[in-house]
Design a protein around this motif. Sequence first.
Motif, PDB file in Angstrom:
ATOM      1  N   CYS B  67       0.825  -1.203   0.000  1.00 29.00           N
ATOM      2  CA  CYS B  67       0.000   0.000   0.000  1.00 29.00           C
ATOM      3  C   CYS B  67       0.860   1.255   0.000  1.00 29.00           C
ATOM      4  O   CYS B  67       1.892   1.305   0.653  1.00 29.00           O
ATOM      5  CB  CYS B  67      -0.934   0.017   1.199  1.00 29.00           C
ATOM      6  SG  CYS B  67      -2.183   1.309   1.044  1.00 29.00           S
ATOM      7  N   TYR B  69      -0.277   4.145   0.995  1.00 34.73           N
ATOM      8  CA  TYR B  69      -0.745   5.042   2.050  1.00 34.73           C
ATOM      9  C   TYR B  69      -0.184   4.648   3.415  1.00 34.73           C
ATOM     10  O   TYR B  69       0.340   3.543   3.584  1.00 34.73           O
ATOM     11  CB  TYR B  69      -2.271   5.043   2.121  1.00 34.73           C
ATOM     12  CG  TYR B  69      -2.899   5.827   1.001  1.00 34.73           C
ATOM     13  CD1 TYR B  69      -3.022   7.201   1.088  1.00 34.73           C
ATOM     14  CD2 TYR B  69      -3.370   5.171  -0.134  1.00 34.73           C
ATOM     15  CE1 TYR B  69      -3.599   7.926   0.058  1.00 34.73           C
ATOM     16  CE2 TYR B  69      -3.951   5.888  -1.172  1.00 34.73           C
ATOM     17  CZ  TYR B  69      -4.072   7.264  -1.070  1.00 34.73           C
ATOM     18  OH  TYR B  69      -4.642   7.971  -2.080  1.00 34.73           O
ATOM     19  N   CYS B  71      -1.981   4.991   6.690  1.00 31.62           N
ATOM     20  CA  CYS B  71      -3.015   5.240   7.697  1.00 31.62           C
ATOM     21  C   CYS B  71      -2.590   4.620   9.032  1.00 31.62           C
ATOM     22  O   CYS B  71      -2.282   3.431   9.097  1.00 31.62           O
ATOM     23  CB  CYS B  71      -4.335   4.650   7.238  1.00 31.62           C
ATOM     24  SG  CYS B  71      -4.723   5.111   5.537  1.00 31.62           S
ATOM     25  N   TYR B  73      -3.963   3.646  11.784  1.00 30.83           N
ATOM     26  CA  TYR B  73      -4.696   2.561  12.454  1.00 30.83           C
ATOM     27  C   TYR B  73      -4.603   1.236  11.712  1.00 30.83           C
ATOM     28  O   TYR B  73      -5.197   0.252  12.113  1.00 30.83           O
ATOM     29  CB  TYR B  73      -6.182   2.955  12.561  1.00 30.83           C
ATOM     30  CG  TYR B  73      -6.714   3.460  11.244  1.00 30.83           C
ATOM     31  CD1 TYR B  73      -7.098   2.564  10.249  1.00 30.83           C
ATOM     32  CD2 TYR B  73      -6.748   4.819  10.960  1.00 30.83           C
ATOM     33  CE1 TYR B  73      -7.528   3.013   9.016  1.00 30.83           C
ATOM     34  CE2 TYR B  73      -7.182   5.278   9.722  1.00 30.83           C
ATOM     35  CZ  TYR B  73      -7.576   4.359   8.753  1.00 30.83           C
ATOM     36  OH  TYR B  73      -7.977   4.804   7.531  1.00 30.83           O
ATOM     37  N   CYS B  74      -3.878   1.178  10.594  1.00 30.56           N
ATOM     38  CA  CYS B  74      -3.957   0.018   9.701  1.00 30.56           C
ATOM     39  C   CYS B  74      -2.648  -0.769   9.689  1.00 30.56           C
ATOM     40  O   CYS B  74      -1.577  -0.187   9.536  1.00 30.56           O
ATOM     41  CB  CYS B  74      -4.292   0.503   8.297  1.00 30.56           C
ATOM     42  SG  CYS B  74      -4.350  -0.803   7.068  1.00 30.56           S
ATOM     43  N   THR B  76      -1.564  -2.590   7.387  1.00 30.93           N
ATOM     44  CA  THR B  76      -1.017  -2.610   6.033  1.00 30.93           C
ATOM     45  C   THR B  76      -0.257  -1.337   5.684  1.00 30.93           C
ATOM     46  O   THR B  76       0.395  -1.245   4.658  1.00 30.93           O
ATOM     47  CB  THR B  76      -2.191  -2.866   5.049  1.00 30.93           C
ATOM     48  OG1 THR B  76      -2.791  -4.108   5.419  1.00 30.93           O
ATOM     49  CG2 THR B  76      -1.759  -2.961   3.617  1.00 30.93           C
ATOM     50  N   ARG B  77      -0.298  -0.343   6.543  1.00 32.05           N
ATOM     51  CA  ARG B  77       0.302   0.964   6.235  1.00 32.05           C
ATOM     52  C   ARG B  77       1.755   0.829   5.778  1.00 32.05           C
ATOM     53  O   ARG B  77       2.497  -0.046   6.234  1.00 32.05           O
ATOM     54  CB  ARG B  77       0.205   1.876   7.468  1.00 32.05           C
ATOM     55  CG  ARG B  77       1.082   1.437   8.628  1.00 32.05           C
ATOM     56  CD  ARG B  77       0.808   2.254   9.879  1.00 32.05           C
ATOM     57  NE  ARG B  77       1.693   1.828  10.941  1.00 32.05           N
ATOM     58  CZ  ARG B  77       1.489   0.736  11.696  1.00 32.05           C
ATOM     59  NH1 ARG B  77       0.421   0.000  11.509  1.00 32.05           N
ATOM     60  NH2 ARG B  77       2.366   0.396  12.624  1.00 32.05           N
ATOM     61  N   GLY B 113      -4.906  -3.438  -0.522  1.00 25.29           N
ATOM     62  CA  GLY B 113      -4.097  -2.250  -0.297  1.00 25.29           C
ATOM     63  C   GLY B 113      -4.051  -1.500  -1.623  1.00 25.29           C
ATOM     64  O   GLY B 113      -4.261  -2.092  -2.688  1.00 25.29           O
ATOM     65  N   ILE B 114      -3.777  -0.202  -1.569  1.00 20.10           N
ATOM     66  CA  ILE B 114      -3.742   0.570  -2.814  1.00 20.10           C
ATOM     67  C   ILE B 114      -2.310   0.529  -3.314  1.00 20.10           C
ATOM     68  O   ILE B 114      -1.447   1.228  -2.815  1.00 20.10           O
ATOM     69  CB  ILE B 114      -4.253   1.994  -2.560  1.00 20.10           C
ATOM     70  CG1 ILE B 114      -5.705   1.865  -2.060  1.00 20.10           C
ATOM     71  CG2 ILE B 114      -4.167   2.844  -3.817  1.00 20.10           C
ATOM     72  CD1 ILE B 114      -6.299   3.117  -1.502  1.00 20.10           C
ATOM     73  N   LYS B 184      -5.836  10.904   3.145  1.00 25.29           N
ATOM     74  CA  LYS B 184      -7.148  10.500   2.639  1.00 25.29           C
ATOM     75  C   LYS B 184      -8.150  11.598   2.890  1.00 25.29           C
ATOM     76  O   LYS B 184      -7.978  12.403   3.793  1.00 25.29           O
ATOM     77  CB  LYS B 184      -7.612   9.252   3.387  1.00 25.29           C
ATOM     78  CG  LYS B 184      -6.973   7.974   2.895  1.00 25.29           C
ATOM     79  CD  LYS B 184      -7.684   6.810   3.543  1.00 25.29           C
ATOM     80  CE  LYS B 184      -7.374   5.507   2.835  1.00 25.29           C
ATOM     81  NZ  LYS B 184      -8.031   4.404   3.526  1.00 25.29           N
TER      82      LYS B 184
HETATM   83  S1  SF4 Z   1      -4.810  -0.510   3.194  1.00 22.73           S
HETATM   84 FE1  SF4 Z   1      -6.276   1.180   3.205  1.00 22.73          FE
HETATM   85  S2  SF4 Z   1      -6.432   1.728   5.349  1.00 22.73           S
HETATM   86 FE2  SF4 Z   1      -4.587   0.501   5.148  1.00 22.73          FE
HETATM   87  S3  SF4 Z   1      -2.941   1.957   4.818  1.00 22.73           S
HETATM   88 FE3  SF4 Z   1      -3.670   1.351   2.804  1.00 22.73          FE
HETATM   89  S4  SF4 Z   1      -5.190   2.864   2.274  1.00 22.73           S
HETATM   90 FE4  SF4 Z   1      -4.849   3.064   4.472  1.00 22.73          FE
END
Ligand code: SF4
Lengths: 253, 419
Positions: B67, B69, B71, B73-74, B76-77, B113-114, B184
């Motif tokens: 990913c 991003y 974030c 709380y995640c 996967t950040r 994930g993006i 975001k």
């Molecule tokens: S998977 Fe979604 S929530 Fe987690 S870091 Fe990536 S964009 Fe943010």
Amino acid sequence: MITLLTYDHSLDGFFTAVFEVYEYKIEKAEIRKEALEKPALFYGLHRVITDPKKAERVFKKLKMLLGEKGIHQIIYSLLTEDEHCERPILEVIKYAIANPEKKVLSNMTNQSVLKLERYTKQVGREKHRMEAFVRFRLITDQIYFAEIEPDFNVMPIIAKHFAQRYQDQKWLIFDQKRQYGLFYNLQTVETVEMDFSDKTKDLEMLGNDEDLYQNLWRTYFDKTNIKARKNTRLHIQHVPKRYWKYLTEKQPF
Amino acid sequence: MNFERINEKLSILADAAKYDVSCSSSGSNRKNKNKGLGDASGMGICHSYTEDGRCVSLLKILLTNVCIYDCAYCVTRKSNDIKRAAFTVQEVVDLTINFYRRNYIEGLFLSSGIFKDANTTMERLVAVAKKLRLEQNFNGYIHLKSIPGATDELMKEAGLYADRLSVNLELPTVEGLKLLAPDKNRQDMINPMTFVKNEIILYQDEKRRFKKSPKFAPGGQSTQMIIGATPETDLQIIHTANDFYKDFNLKRVYYSGYIPVSQDARLPSLQSQVPMLRENRLYQADWLMRFYGFRADEILDVKKPFLELDVDPKLGWALRNLDFFPLNIQTADFHAILRIPGVGVKSAWKIVEGRKFTKLNLQHLQKMGVAVNRAQHFISFANSFIKTNLLQQHNLKDIILGTVKSKYQTHYSAQLSLF
Ligand code: SF4
């Protein structure tokens, strides 16, 4: 004076018995499955010979009086195989016939009506469980094979669900408790009776990826769990231990 | 298929997807076509339950946990030091089909994930759904995550193959989002939701006129909010949920108690407990709004912005509105009966039916499935001599709590001190 009417466990048999209760004007009737032991105290004994014509007439009459819902409740109640399930069913039928103008099934204060509700709920839950807990494994001849041991005789009422869902694969679901199964041969679903007790081992002769997919499923089951939220009580409430035997995810890796 | 590799990917990508609490497979109406595989109609089935007691209905995985991003709380950040993996489209298709054929699942819940940008990610998710539908004639349930920022064209394709679409709001307020996921923005989440909502209405209308027109996301939309990562009140959360139910015709709003995944000054510490009781109370409040005819402002107000932890919101409302009670069970209106603590929707119906036949008493109610040790205090019976009414007692709450044991009692004592 009680008259005992015994029947052959079939739905038609039961409806025939109901017919004869009225035909012979038996006032105190007890309908009972043939194979069961007779109670110590009874006076008259009447063996019912299943007669589809009589059954059909009772069926039509009850459908008119009690609607689809009533038929559904009667069938589900019989599937409990409970020793005394015929009693409240007969009570409700008598109640309905005596009061054709009333919607007797909505009388939630009548013990027999409530009993049928409860039976229906129990069998419905078991049906739902079996639709959830059947675990197929791919065996010889490209047949997806599952064993179950349901609390009630739900095979007749789960057939439709599986027939609709799995139309492009052969499947066989076998009730180990009652020793019969359903087999779908890509065309129709048929009832099969065979002794699987020792044949299962041969059936397993599979050179395919079956074990590997089972392992993947166990991996998934393990990983999708959140340990910080562990709640064993809830887990067991939803998946009671007696069902674990045939659940792929509950077998060790 | 290289099973060892697949097994490793599955471990990583199921683990990363597990924080999405939704696993519902309900609300769709897809039939098995042309002797194909599967159907998705009716209530949906939980094929198993995890050891934390949650329903396992769908194969819930990320396509990739790579990913761009970050974030907070995640798991996967971007900045998190974890193993990354990615499935190919074909691998997800194979897993889904093989699990489905064995009756393990109702279908697939695919998120991601993006990994490059919103559109590339969404395109890949859609490709999986398309392959399942068109190449495998798969009619089981498909839930796709809508990636914020994806184009309308992609969302349109997604809706044609998926049963349900969802965008996670992540945090109940815009301020929370700014704090924890500064890259975001709410608007990017709202755009696809709005588009999907309008398309659903359009297709439903078309369906009414032409029987053969295609389905568009027949299972509707849902969303999820993380609870307890940011300092919102329950009042704010309930109002956000209420707005989204109204504005976007959402099927469900899910509340997900924050599970500590990071040591970050903006977040509760790694040692903090998952706020499961609070989460449960929010679901109860949500149910009261959707099925029991309660308004958001009846459940909470500015003076009292948090749900009580020791009583459920329905009992809480009853205790605050004692003059509404006792209700005469023989004559009270159905909607009033729904407000009696201990009476559910089903038993309310049974009461209304049953009282046509006879004067109801406590035993009747018990047989109908009413929790009488709770309900009895709020009910009066037609010409009854039994005086069960304790409404005047100051300690009614304690009397009731003394007879019922909360399944969260252990959490409750530990968590209460936080508030
Ligand atoms: S998977 Fe979604 S929530 Fe987690 S870091 Fe990536 S964009 Fe943010």
